[in-house]
Write a protein that holds these residues in place. Structure first.
Motif, mmCIF file in Angstrom:
data_model
loop_
_atom_site.group_PDB
_atom_site.id
_atom_site.type_symbol
_atom_site.label_atom_id
_atom_site.label_comp_id
_atom_site.label_asym_id
_atom_site.label_seq_id
_atom_site.Cartn_x
_atom_site.Cartn_y
_atom_site.Cartn_z
ATOM 1 N N LEU A 83 53.539 44.667 -40.384
ATOM 2 C CA LEU A 83 54.623 45.548 -39.950
ATOM 3 C C LEU A 83 55.597 44.839 -39.014
ATOM 4 C CD1 LEU A 83 55.983 48.330 -39.646
ATOM 5 C CD2 LEU A 83 54.366 48.812 -37.797
ATOM 6 N N GLU A 84 55.079 44.155 -37.995
ATOM 7 C CA GLU A 84 55.982 43.538 -37.008
ATOM 8 C C GLU A 84 56.871 42.490 -37.654
ATOM 9 O OE1 GLU A 84 55.885 40.973 -32.847
ATOM 10 O OE2 GLU A 84 54.208 42.311 -33.318
ATOM 11 N N LEU A 85 56.313 41.651 -38.508
ATOM 12 C CA LEU A 85 57.111 40.630 -39.184
ATOM 13 C C LEU A 85 58.176 41.284 -40.054
ATOM 14 C CD1 LEU A 85 57.691 37.713 -39.985
ATOM 15 C CD2 LEU A 85 55.898 37.899 -41.727
ATOM 16 N N TRP A 86 57.810 42.323 -40.777
ATOM 17 C CA TRP A 86 58.771 43.019 -41.639
ATOM 18 C C TRP A 86 59.898 43.625 -40.814
ATOM 19 C CZ3 TRP A 86 60.303 48.186 -42.336
ATOM 20 C CH2 TRP A 86 61.007 48.448 -43.521
ATOM 21 N N LEU A 87 59.572 44.235 -39.670
ATOM 22 C CA LEU A 87 60.597 44.814 -38.806
ATOM 23 C C LEU A 87 61.558 43.742 -38.309
ATOM 24 C CD1 LEU A 87 58.408 47.269 -36.686
ATOM 25 C CD2 LEU A 87 60.180 47.940 -38.343
ATOM 26 N N ARG A 88 61.017 42.609 -37.874
ATOM 27 C CA ARG A 88 61.869 41.539 -37.333
ATOM 28 C C ARG A 88 62.811 40.984 -38.399
ATOM 29 N NH1 ARG A 88 60.666 40.255 -32.215
ATOM 30 N NH2 ARG A 88 58.599 40.832 -31.407
ATOM 31 N N GLN A 89 62.357 40.956 -39.638
ATOM 32 C CA GLN A 89 63.204 40.437 -40.711
ATOM 33 C C GLN A 89 64.389 41.346 -40.993
ATOM 34 O OE1 GLN A 89 60.504 39.819 -43.986
ATOM 35 N NE2 GLN A 89 60.014 37.728 -43.352
ATOM 36 N N HIS A 90 64.267 42.637 -40.698
ATOM 37 C CA HIS A 90 65.331 43.588 -41.003
ATOM 38 C C HIS A 90 66.149 43.994 -39.775
ATOM 39 C CE1 HIS A 90 62.796 43.934 -44.611
ATOM 40 N NE2 HIS A 90 63.888 44.331 -45.225
ATOM 41 N N LEU A 91 65.706 43.569 -38.594
ATOM 42 C CA LEU A 91 66.475 43.816 -37.374
ATOM 43 C C LEU A 91 67.359 42.618 -37.074
ATOM 44 C CD1 LEU A 91 63.589 45.345 -35.245
ATOM 45 C CD2 LEU A 91 65.763 46.527 -35.690
ATOM 46 N N SER A 92 68.466 42.833 -36.380
ATOM 47 C CA SER A 92 69.323 41.711 -35.992
ATOM 48 C C SER A 92 68.575 40.825 -35.005
ATOM 49 C CB SER A 92 70.634 42.216 -35.396
ATOM 50 O OG SER A 92 70.402 43.131 -34.340
ATOM 51 N N ASP A 93 69.017 39.569 -34.904
ATOM 52 C CA ASP A 93 68.248 38.585 -34.135
ATOM 53 C C ASP A 93 68.418 38.712 -32.624
ATOM 54 O OD1 ASP A 93 70.788 37.570 -33.704
ATOM 55 O OD2 ASP A 93 70.547 35.857 -35.039
ATOM 56 N N ASN A 94 69.112 39.749 -32.159
ATOM 57 C CA ASN A 94 69.233 39.967 -30.713
ATOM 58 C C ASN A 94 68.331 41.093 -30.226
ATOM 59 O OD1 ASN A 94 70.784 41.932 -32.071
ATOM 60 N ND2 ASN A 94 72.059 42.282 -30.274
ATOM 61 N N VAL A 95 67.320 41.445 -31.032
ATOM 62 C CA VAL A 95 66.409 42.556 -30.702
ATOM 63 C C VAL A 95 65.054 41.986 -30.301
ATOM 64 C CG1 VAL A 95 65.271 44.640 -31.533
ATOM 65 C CG2 VAL A 95 67.574 44.073 -32.331
ATOM 66 N N GLU A 96 64.498 42.505 -29.209
ATOM 67 C CA GLU A 96 63.150 42.121 -28.804
ATOM 68 C C GLU A 96 62.339 43.384 -28.558
ATOM 69 O OE1 GLU A 96 60.135 40.412 -28.760
ATOM 70 O OE2 GLU A 96 61.669 38.843 -28.601
ATOM 71 N N PHE A 97 61.098 43.392 -29.048
ATOM 72 C CA PHE A 97 60.219 44.550 -28.867
ATOM 73 C C PHE A 97 58.776 44.076 -28.856
ATOM 74 C CE2 PHE A 97 60.757 43.961 -33.410
ATOM 75 C CZ PHE A 97 59.474 44.102 -33.911
ATOM 76 N N ARG A 98 57.893 44.977 -28.405
ATOM 77 C CA ARG A 98 56.482 44.601 -28.346
ATOM 78 C C ARG A 98 55.611 45.847 -28.475
ATOM 79 N NH1 ARG A 98 53.695 41.128 -23.413
ATOM 80 N NH2 ARG A 98 51.792 40.547 -24.506
ATOM 81 N N PHE A 99 54.612 45.796 -29.388
ATOM 82 C CA PHE A 99 53.617 46.859 -29.532
ATOM 83 C C PHE A 99 52.448 46.571 -28.583
ATOM 84 C CE2 PHE A 99 55.588 47.195 -33.789
ATOM 85 C CZ PHE A 99 55.773 48.570 -33.864
ATOM 86 N N GLU A 100 51.961 47.620 -27.901
ATOM 87 C CA GLU A 100 50.790 47.489 -27.039
ATOM 88 C C GLU A 100 49.895 48.703 -27.270
ATOM 89 O OE1 GLU A 100 51.873 45.352 -23.063
ATOM 90 O OE2 GLU A 100 53.549 46.676 -23.562
ATOM 91 N N THR A 101 48.619 48.447 -27.525
ATOM 92 C CA THR A 101 47.649 49.515 -27.780
ATOM 93 C C THR A 101 46.804 49.747 -26.531
ATOM 94 O OG1 THR A 101 47.576 48.935 -30.132
ATOM 95 C CG2 THR A 101 45.772 50.272 -29.270
ATOM 96 N N VAL A 102 46.629 51.012 -26.167
ATOM 97 C CA VAL A 102 45.934 51.370 -24.929
ATOM 98 C C VAL A 102 44.905 52.456 -25.222
ATOM 99 C CG1 VAL A 102 46.234 52.167 -22.549
ATOM 100 C CG2 VAL A 102 48.084 50.924 -23.685
ATOM 101 N N GLU A 103 43.731 52.333 -24.602
ATOM 102 C CA GLU A 103 42.729 53.402 -24.633
ATOM 103 C C GLU A 103 42.831 54.151 -23.306
ATOM 104 O OE1 GLU A 103 40.651 54.341 -27.012
ATOM 105 O OE2 GLU A 103 41.120 52.744 -28.457
#
Length: 482
Positions: A83-103
């Motif tokens: 998912l993350e790789l696919w999102l980065r390929q379709h977003l412009s190159d000035n976008v930064e994001f990060r998924f974090e999982t928490v219990e």
């Protein structure tokens, strides 16, 4: 973890409503929806001046109750892609994001942290989105909001945006190599923690926050991080050096990513030179090591690619590829100067704050002399001229090993003649048949070969005659633009 994610999510859930920089979801994991929301939240964060925008799975969007989610961004795929790789390929190159999982509270929650758009609006599949209240919609082209967003993002300085925030003083000292900082600037190692923090703030390497804690800026991370991997906004900016077997990129034999800060440039250079061919010769009673590539040119190229890269391009970083007979230096971002005028045009620094600190550390000069040194070093060791290209949104410089004149292509000969004319002009010296012949290490008998080369350069409008009325033996030449 420098930040208490459970406390952060609890604080987000306690807000009255979703807003332009906050969205809650339970189970909606449509990849296209996520992509649109990332664009919208990044643009809204930039427009409103927020440090981050957030999307959280596992919180009811009406009651804000923590109900948990089965969404796992690490294992979710779109087709055969993560998912993350696919999102980065379709977003412009000035976008930064990060998924974090928490219990938290026996519930699994997923936090998507999104940085503000930089330099220009964030795009999803070529379109910009924005938030109005809690809804995502396409940003209308030509609208007042689009104009305001452009103004905001143009004013953003990546170097001063936060890489990490909410840190205690002790966490700042663990993340940044403050001993190295004090050593490089000649500050007494006995300086107190308060004095050191004050200096880091004044250098804009960190920032004081209203909470009494600190944020490390991207500038501080790039220049003094102990480990760039701990800073998601700049982790992909780490220099990578790859050694390949042969002349193609099919078979890498050795690779290293430098996760230390850019100010450890000497370590990078030492590693690079250890991978390059060399030979020993006897000169008189002494053994002398001859390197295939000159030290000064290598150092200037590494410094240039690190300091002048386009930091707004995410998912890409500076890279050095070593092949048999050549080295390629590639960095994100096209040149700010016409590549044909790199030597003689006034210098431009894309990252002015980083360049200013690096100048004080003697890592660069900010005087535009780097390219003079690179070309002159290539000439001194009789290497072909550096080859400069701009593939896509990148800049690539290739150095070739020393090659006899007879084995050079006509293009390589003409490029070398042009750059020789440029460095001669920069030094207020004339280019003549004799100086160009010496550049190629040809004997006097090679004058006719050089005359033919100069004629080809004149025909291609790379050079021009400086003094048309001079006698044939005294003709001087200039770059075409001089």
């Amino acid at each position: 973890m420098p930040e208490d994610l459970i406390a952060l999510i609890t604080a987000l859930a306690s807000q009255d409503n979703e807003n332009e920089c906050l969205e809650f979801k339970h189970g909606n994991t449509d990849p296209n929806r996520i992509g649109r929301d990332i664009s919208a939240l990044a643009n809204s964060a930039a427009l409103l001046g927020h440090t981050f925008a957030y999307k959280v799975w596992g919180i009811d969007d009406s009651s804000h109750e923590l109900i948990g989610t089965s969404f796992n961004p690490k294992t979710t795929k779109v087709g055969n892609q993560e998912l993350e790789l696919w999102l980065r390929q379709h977003l412009s190159d000035n976008v930064e994001f990060r998924f974090e999982t928490v219990e938290a509270f026996d519930k699994k929650l997923v936090l998507l942290r999104i940085w503000p758009a930089q330099y220009r609006p964030a795009l999803w599949q070529g379109l910009a989105y924005i938030r109005t209240g809690s809804s995502t919609q396409e940003l209308k082209h030509g609208s007042r909001r689009e104009e305001e967003l452009w103004n905001r993002t143009r004013a953003e300085v990546f170097e001063l945006q936060y890489a990490l925030s909410g840190l205690t003083a002790e966490e700042v000292f663990r993340k940044l190599d403050t001993d190295w900082y004090r050593q490089e600037f000649g500050i007494a190692q006995t300086a107190s923690a308060e004095q050191t923090l004050h200096m880091l703030v004044s250098e804009q390497l960190i920032a004081s926050q209203d909470s009494g804690r600190y944020a490390i800026t991207n500038l501080g991370a790039l220049l003094f991080a102990r480990d760039l991997n701990e800073f998601p906004t700049v982790s992909r900016k780490a220099l990578r050096i790859i050694r390949y077997e042969g002349q193609s990129s099919v078979a890498p034999s050795r690779s290293r990513t430098f996760t230390t800060s850019y100010t450890k440039l000497d370590q990078m250079l030492e590693y690079l030179e250890a991978l390059l061919p060399e030979k020993e010769i006897i000169q008189g009673a002494r053994r002398t090591t001859l390197r295939a590539f000159p030290h000064i040119a290598l150092r200037e190229l590494i410094a240039n690619m690190l300091i002048h890269q386009d930091l707004s391009i995410t998912g890409a970083g500076p890279m050095i590829c070593i092949f048999d007979g050549r080295i390629e230096f590639t960095n994100p971002g096209r040149s700010l100067v016409d590549i044909a005028r790199l030597i003689n045009d006034p210098p431009h620094s894309r990252n002015e704050k980083m360049a200013a600190i690096c100048r004080r550390l003697h890592l660069c000069e900010e005087a535009g002399s780097g390219w003079d040194k690179i070309v002159l070093d290539c000439e001194r060791y009789h290497l072909p001229a550096p080859q400069v290209e701009e593939p896509g949104d990148n800049m690539r410089v290739t150095l070739m090993q020393a090659t006899p004149y007879r084995e050079l292509t006509q293009r390589q000969r003409m490029d070398a003649a042009y750059w020789h004319a440029c460095v001669q002009y920069a030094q207020r010296l004339p280019m003549t048949n004799s100086t160009l012949r010496e550049r190629f290490a040809l004997p006097t008998s090679g004058s006719s070969q050089i005359s033919r080369l100069i004629k080809s350069c004149l025909d291609e409008n790379l050079l021009k005659v400086a003094d048309p009325d001079a006698g044939k033996r005294y003709v001087r030449y200039l770059p075409y633009w001089a």
